[in-house]
Enzyme design. Structure first.
Site, PDB file in Angstrom:
ATOM      1  N   SER A  78      -8.526  -5.854 -10.792  1.00  0.00           N
ATOM      2  CA  SER A  78      -7.175  -5.354 -11.077  1.00  0.00           C
ATOM      3  C   SER A  78      -6.314  -6.489 -11.651  1.00  0.00           C
ATOM      4  CB  SER A  78      -6.522  -4.805  -9.804  1.00  0.00           C
ATOM      5  OG  SER A  78      -6.838  -3.445  -9.625  1.00  0.00           O
ATOM      6  N   ASN A  97     -16.756   5.626  -4.143  1.00  0.00           N
ATOM      7  CA  ASN A  97     -16.872   4.592  -5.177  1.00  0.00           C
ATOM      8  C   ASN A  97     -17.529   3.320  -4.645  1.00  0.00           C
ATOM      9  OD1 ASN A  97     -15.524   2.000  -6.416  1.00  0.00           O
ATOM     10  ND2 ASN A  97     -15.518   3.524  -8.037  1.00  0.00           N
ATOM     11  N   LYS A 102       0.867  -1.184   0.000  1.00  0.00           N
ATOM     12  CA  LYS A 102       0.000   0.000   0.000  1.00  0.00           C
ATOM     13  C   LYS A 102       0.894   1.221   0.000  1.00  0.00           C
ATOM     14  CE  LYS A 102      -4.581   0.292   0.144  1.00  0.00           C
ATOM     15  NZ  LYS A 102      -5.496  -0.665  -0.469  1.00  0.00           N
TER      16      LYS A 102
END
Length: 450
Positions: free
Chosen positions: A363, A222, A105
């Site tokens: 992804s 989102n 991250k």
């Protein structure tokens, strides 16, 4: 303080699974370690000619299963320990589905809305230049997260291509715009995953129809907005929403204009609104409530889809008795006290590392499409996402059943004298089981590679 609480949270979640399922000590020690903590400071010239210094992070946790994979957060409040926790959860999230990725991250300490488009471009591309040698299609693949967008990913992909002198390398970043070799469906992937795991839970575990059930969502970015849309399509009804601009109860009057306009799903229109405060001024039937009262609203499903550490023991105790399921749309929204309360109240929890994993799955699909130069239509992306979530969900059910049967047998043997006297078994939670699934996959790689 939240900085201590978030580290304690992921440590406690891991320790709970380790103690229950007895993993090797050296394996656990290495898993608790982060491989790299990359911190960069860099200057960027602003539109007015002044220069500002920005701080960027990339925390790489573990790459036993494959290259590091994880999002980039852009916000003034980000901090190192937050990224360390989120990187760990990404490792677990990828391992649950046995994706060929590890966990990472990162992000930049800035809030994009306070800067012009050109300034944003310069900031993110300078960050890309500074972390360039630590990222790449086979090393570490960043993606969007809170505050970052597909446009930011496009700019960083472009910068990566220039630095690598390879204009065909699109798989260094995922979450790009579709016109810049991103994947169809990436925008809605996390919300679709949250909604679909809720559907699976109701059908196969709670054994109740989802249609007609009510839900509340905290967070209307989102994840929250797409989750609301998909749950509504599945026949559930939203009765309250909350975000950083306020908390609101939705009355029947909220739905009337949409019914008149012939749109069965009000969230098709609502998705165009950036905040709930904007929504309140446009639609009738929205009443502001206090944040503490929001959690008490009668609903079958609660979806915390905002930030980590939003529901503590006190909030969990105040949740309405009709609540059947908490679906963690955000990462780490429940602290360990809330976990214990929901378990004691027989309110099921879909853990974040399973519930919101739709984003990293798509992804992965984008990474595959970039590498093969073959691009899939939306229907195929959504079908494959549901297929992977279903496979993991049914493995979860089998693993839970096996563990419960094993504990029952051990307890029975102890009572009859056929086995050793054991203390009462620790109740197996949904979080324990998904961690076991992830840790088993990680253990396999660790044993081979050590």
């Amino acid at each position: 303080n939240n900085r201590d609480r978030i580290i304690n949270l992921f440590d406690k979640q891991l320790n709970s699974a380790v103690e229950l399922f007895h993993y090797d000590d050296s394996f656990v020690k290495v898993l608790k370690m982060h491989d790299s903590e990359i911190i960069v400071n860099f200057p960027v010239k602003m539109d007015d000619g002044s220069t500002k210094i920005f701080k960027g992070y990339r925390i790489q946790h573990n790459n036993w299963l494959g290259p590091y994979k994880g999002g980039l957060r852009f916000d003034e409040t980000v901090y190192l320990d937050e990224f360390k926790a989120l990187a760990f959860w990404m490792t677990i999230k990828c391992a649950i589905h046995n994706l060929p990725f590890g966990g990472t991250k990162g992000g930049i300490k800035f809030t994009p809305s306070k800067y012009s488009e050109e300034e944003q471009k310069q900031i993110v591309q300078t960050y890309c230049s500074r972390v360039y040698k630590y990222v790449g299609p086979n090393v570490d693949i960043p993606a969007p997260d809170m505050g970052s967008t597909s446009r930011h990913m496009d700019w960083m992909t472009s910068k990566y291509q220039k630095k690598s002198s390879d204009n065909l390398t699109y798989s260094a970043f995922t979450g790009k715009t579709v016109s810049f070799r991103g994947s169809e469906g990436r925008d809605r992937a996390t919300g679709l995953g949250v909604s679909y795991t809720i559907e699976l839970w109701f059908e196969h575990i709670l054994k109740q129809p989802l249609k007609g059930k009510t839900f509340i969502i905290q967070g209307f970015g989102n994840v929250g907005s797409w989750t609301a849309r998909f749950l509504t399509d599945a026949g559930a009804k939203c009765v309250a929403l909350g975000d950083y601009t306020g908390y609101y109860e939705l009355t029947p009057a909220f739905y009337k204009p949409m019914v008149r306009e012939g749109d069965a799903n009000p969230f098709n229109a609502v998705l165009n609104y950036k905040t709930l405060a904007c929504l309140e001024t446009t639609y009738p039937g929205i009443h502001a409530v206090k944040q503490e009262d929001f959690w008490k609203i009668k609903a079958d499903i609660i979806v915390p889809a905002a930030m980590e550490l939003q529901i503590d023991r006190g909030v969990a105790e105040s949740v309405h008795a009709d609540c059947k399921l908490v679906a963690e749309g955000a990462n780490g929204p429940l602290d360990s006290g809330a976990d214990e309360v929901f378990h004691s109240r027989n309110i099921q929890v879909i853990p974040d590392v399973l519930c919101n994993s739709g984003g990293v799955i798509v992804s992965y699909f984008e990474w595959l499409q970039n590498r093969t130069n073959e691009y899939w239509p939306l229907a195929r992306v959504e079908a494959k996402l549901k297929e992977m979530l279903s496979a993991t969900f049914f493995k979860y059910m089998r693993t839970m059943r096996q563990q419960q049967q094993q504990q029952q047998q051990q307890h029975q043997d102890a009572v009859t004298g056929a086995g050793p006297q054991l203390s009462l078994p620790t109740a197996v939670t949904s979080r324990n089981i998904v961690y076991k699934m992830a840790l088993d996959n990680l253990w396999n790689s660790y044993e081979i590679k050590k």
